[in-house]
Design an enzyme around this catalytic site. Structure first.
Site, PDB file in Angstrom:
ATOM      1  N   SER A  25       0.836  11.173   9.399  1.00 64.11           N
ATOM      2  CA  SER A  25       0.543   9.911   8.728  1.00 64.11           C
ATOM      3  C   SER A  25      -0.744  10.082   7.934  1.00 64.11           C
ATOM      4  O   SER A  25      -1.798  10.375   8.505  1.00 64.11           O
ATOM      5  CB  SER A  25       0.361   8.810   9.775  1.00 64.11           C
ATOM      6  OG  SER A  25      -0.504   7.825   9.256  1.00 64.11           O
ATOM      7  N   HIS A  50       4.465  10.702   6.248  1.00 70.75           N
ATOM      8  CA  HIS A  50       4.554   9.269   6.563  1.00 70.75           C
ATOM      9  C   HIS A  50       3.420   8.545   5.823  1.00 70.75           C
ATOM     10  O   HIS A  50       2.243   8.876   5.992  1.00 70.75           O
ATOM     11  CB  HIS A  50       4.414   9.087   8.075  1.00 70.75           C
ATOM     12  CG  HIS A  50       4.501   7.680   8.548  1.00 70.75           C
ATOM     13  ND1 HIS A  50       5.708   7.045   8.779  1.00 70.75           N
ATOM     14  CD2 HIS A  50       3.537   6.784   8.855  1.00 70.75           C
ATOM     15  CE1 HIS A  50       5.476   5.815   9.220  1.00 70.75           C
ATOM     16  NE2 HIS A  50       4.167   5.624   9.270  1.00 70.75           N
ATOM     17  N   ASP A  52       1.511   5.048   5.033  1.00 75.16           N
ATOM     18  CA  ASP A  52       1.287   3.704   5.569  1.00 75.16           C
ATOM     19  C   ASP A  52       0.752   2.781   4.488  1.00 75.16           C
ATOM     20  O   ASP A  52      -0.391   2.930   4.051  1.00 75.16           O
ATOM     21  CB  ASP A  52       0.291   3.782   6.738  1.00 75.16           C
ATOM     22  CG  ASP A  52       0.924   4.413   7.964  1.00 75.16           C
ATOM     23  OD1 ASP A  52       1.939   3.883   8.447  1.00 75.16           O
ATOM     24  OD2 ASP A  52       0.412   5.454   8.422  1.00 75.16           O
ATOM     25  N   MET A  54      -0.401  -0.901   3.564  1.00 73.06           N
ATOM     26  CA  MET A  54      -0.884  -2.146   4.187  1.00 73.06           C
ATOM     27  C   MET A  54      -1.460  -3.054   3.116  1.00 73.06           C
ATOM     28  O   MET A  54      -2.171  -2.577   2.219  1.00 73.06           O
ATOM     29  CB  MET A  54      -1.968  -1.828   5.212  1.00 73.06           C
ATOM     30  CG  MET A  54      -1.556  -0.795   6.238  1.00 73.06           C
ATOM     31  SD  MET A  54      -2.817  -0.637   7.506  1.00 73.06           S
ATOM     32  CE  MET A  54      -2.206   0.812   8.391  1.00 73.06           C
ATOM     33  N   HIS A  83       6.142   3.485   5.133  1.00 75.55           N
ATOM     34  CA  HIS A  83       6.117   2.434   6.157  1.00 75.55           C
ATOM     35  C   HIS A  83       5.380   1.239   5.568  1.00 75.55           C
ATOM     36  O   HIS A  83       4.168   1.282   5.388  1.00 75.55           O
ATOM     37  CB  HIS A  83       5.407   2.998   7.403  1.00 75.55           C
ATOM     38  CG  HIS A  83       5.184   2.005   8.495  1.00 75.55           C
ATOM     39  ND1 HIS A  83       4.301   2.230   9.532  1.00 75.55           N
ATOM     40  CD2 HIS A  83       5.732   0.792   8.745  1.00 75.55           C
ATOM     41  CE1 HIS A  83       4.313   1.208  10.363  1.00 75.55           C
ATOM     42  NE2 HIS A  83       5.155   0.308   9.894  1.00 75.55           N
ATOM     43  N   MET A  85       3.772  -2.160   5.673  1.00 75.97           N
ATOM     44  CA  MET A  85       3.193  -3.221   6.515  1.00 75.97           C
ATOM     45  C   MET A  85       2.681  -4.286   5.560  1.00 75.97           C
ATOM     46  O   MET A  85       1.475  -4.428   5.331  1.00 75.97           O
ATOM     47  CB  MET A  85       2.075  -2.624   7.387  1.00 75.97           C
ATOM     48  CG  MET A  85       2.635  -1.735   8.495  1.00 75.97           C
ATOM     49  SD  MET A  85       1.412  -0.595   9.167  1.00 75.97           S
ATOM     50  CE  MET A  85       1.622   0.765   8.014  1.00 75.97           C
ATOM     51  N   MET A 154       7.425   0.668  16.859  1.00 75.00           N
ATOM     52  CA  MET A 154       5.966   0.835  16.867  1.00 75.00           C
ATOM     53  C   MET A 154       5.469   0.937  18.306  1.00 75.00           C
ATOM     54  O   MET A 154       5.887   0.165  19.178  1.00 75.00           O
ATOM     55  CB  MET A 154       5.287  -0.364  16.183  1.00 75.00           C
ATOM     56  CG  MET A 154       5.530  -0.485  14.688  1.00 75.00           C
ATOM     57  SD  MET A 154       4.931   0.924  13.740  1.00 75.00           S
ATOM     58  CE  MET A 154       3.149   0.842  14.036  1.00 75.00           C
ATOM     59  N   ASP A 189       5.724   5.423  16.162  1.00 74.49           N
ATOM     60  CA  ASP A 189       4.497   5.461  15.357  1.00 74.49           C
ATOM     61  C   ASP A 189       3.378   4.732  16.095  1.00 74.49           C
ATOM     62  O   ASP A 189       3.507   3.547  16.400  1.00 74.49           O
ATOM     63  CB  ASP A 189       4.799   4.772  14.019  1.00 74.49           C
ATOM     64  CG  ASP A 189       3.631   4.761  13.057  1.00 74.49           C
ATOM     65  OD1 ASP A 189       2.566   5.316  13.374  1.00 74.49           O
ATOM     66  OD2 ASP A 189       3.793   4.184  11.965  1.00 74.49           O
TER      67      ASP A 189
HETATM   68  C1  DX5 Z   1      -0.544   2.257  12.257  1.00 76.72           C
HETATM   69  C2  DX5 Z   1       0.191   3.228  11.347  1.00 76.72           C
HETATM   70  C3  DX5 Z   1       0.305   4.603  11.880  1.00 76.72           C
HETATM   71  C4  DX5 Z   1      -0.998   5.295  12.172  1.00 76.72           C
HETATM   72  C5  DX5 Z   1      -0.807   6.214  13.325  1.00 76.72           C
HETATM   73  O1  DX5 Z   1      -0.365   0.965  11.821  1.00 76.72           O
HETATM   74  O2  DX5 Z   1       1.496   2.746  11.101  1.00 76.72           O
HETATM   75  O3  DX5 Z   1       1.155   5.404  11.066  1.00 76.72           O
HETATM   76  O4  DX5 Z   1      -1.512   6.040  11.111  1.00 76.72           O
HETATM   77  O5  DX5 Z   1      -2.046   6.747  13.665  1.00 76.72           O
HETATM   78  P1  DX5 Z   1      -2.350   7.274  15.140  1.00 76.72           P
HETATM   79  O6  DX5 Z   1      -1.461   8.459  15.368  1.00 76.72           O
HETATM   80  O7  DX5 Z   1      -3.789   7.612  15.075  1.00 76.72           O
HETATM   81  O8  DX5 Z   1      -2.045   6.157  16.098  1.00 76.72           O
HETATM   82 ZN    ZN Z   2       3.040   4.054  10.096  1.00 76.02          ZN
END
Ligand code: DX5
Ligand code: ZN
Length: 233
Positions: A25, A50, A52, A54, A83, A85, A154, A189
């Site tokens: 990620s 991956h 993320d 947000m 992903h 969010m 999650m 994740d």
């Molecule tokens: C959290 C993200 C994850 C995050 C995971 O909201 O969706 O992808 O980067 O990071 P670790 O492995 O540090 O929990």
């Molecule tokens: Zn994620």
């Protein structure tokens, strides 16, 4: 350029062929040296990244949007798993496919009636699926699982890297694997590390998203080798 449906099919087959596989990620990566980070991850045997996304609204944190996805698309052939969010996936998810995302998950909490968007993303050529936070009733996604190419359970509340693993994800993975059979891609994740990765795979996870257990280590390759060893032990 192949037909959209065959593009999605290729993504799904590639991910199925690689499972179980670790998805770094990029949340905690060195964004000042993004291309170098990607090359290090490629050398470490990564199949899929991956990403993320947000929006500062669905979760209290902000990351990046389509320009980073299209920039990555230009420099790597790795599968890009986005992903989302974000509060309004219907508006933005199709734009992430246009930017080069191969697989997309969005949250059931953001769009409780997700069928139309799943269909739209699949018709664009993406593998599409739903993500669910630990505190959200599991039943909310079950009616839509047959439409999903992948489901993301999650194991932390979406929003930040570095949180502790919530084992509710294990029950969910096991349930989904049993109910949906071998074809559905199962992703986990949050808090996936040397201590938790093996249980994730035993519970049915195919796609293991890892942030801090790679990016807070000095050597990404060594971290991935160790994770793979524990995962398959
Ligand atoms: C959290 C993200 C994850 C995050 C995971 O909201 O969706 O992808 O980067 O990071 P670790 O492995 O540090 O929990
Ligand atoms: Zn994620």
């Amino acid at each position: 350029m192949s037909e959209p449906s065959s593009r999605a099919k290729n993504t799904i087959l590639a991910l199925r062929g690689a499972r179980p596989t670790i998805l770094p990620s990029l949340l905690l990566c060195d964004f000042a040296n993004l291309e170098r980070e990607v090359r290090l991850l490629e050398e470490a045997g990564t199949v899929c990244l991956h990403l993320d996304v947000m929006d500062g609204h669905f979760v209290p944190n902000l990351t990046y949007g389509m320009p980073i996805v299209s920039a990555l698309r230009k420099i790597t052939k790795l599968t890009l798993d986005v992903h989302l969010m974000i509060s309004d996936p219907s508006q933005y998810a199709p734009q992430f496919v246009d930017a080069g995302a191969d697989a997309i998950t969005f949250h059931i909490e953001a769009l409780p009636e997700p069928s139309a968007l799943l269909t739209k993303l699949q018709s664009q050529g993406a593998a599409a699926g739903l993500a669910i936070n630990p505190s959200t009733p599991f039943e909310s996604i079950l009616p839509f699982v047959p439409q999903c190419d992948l489901v993301l359970a999650m194991s932390v509340d979406a929003g930040f890297g570095g949180q502790p693993f919530n084992p509710v994800a294990l029950e969910r993975l096991a349930h989904l694997r049993k109910a949906a059979g071998p074809d559905l891609l199962l992703e986990v994740d949050g808090g996936v590390n040397d201590s938790t990765i093996h249980q994730c795979v035993s519970s049915g996870a195919d796609l293991l998203v890892v942030g801090s257990a790679i990016f807070r280590q000095a050597d990404y390759g060594q971290a991935m080798t160790r994770l793979r060893r524990v995962m398959q032990a």
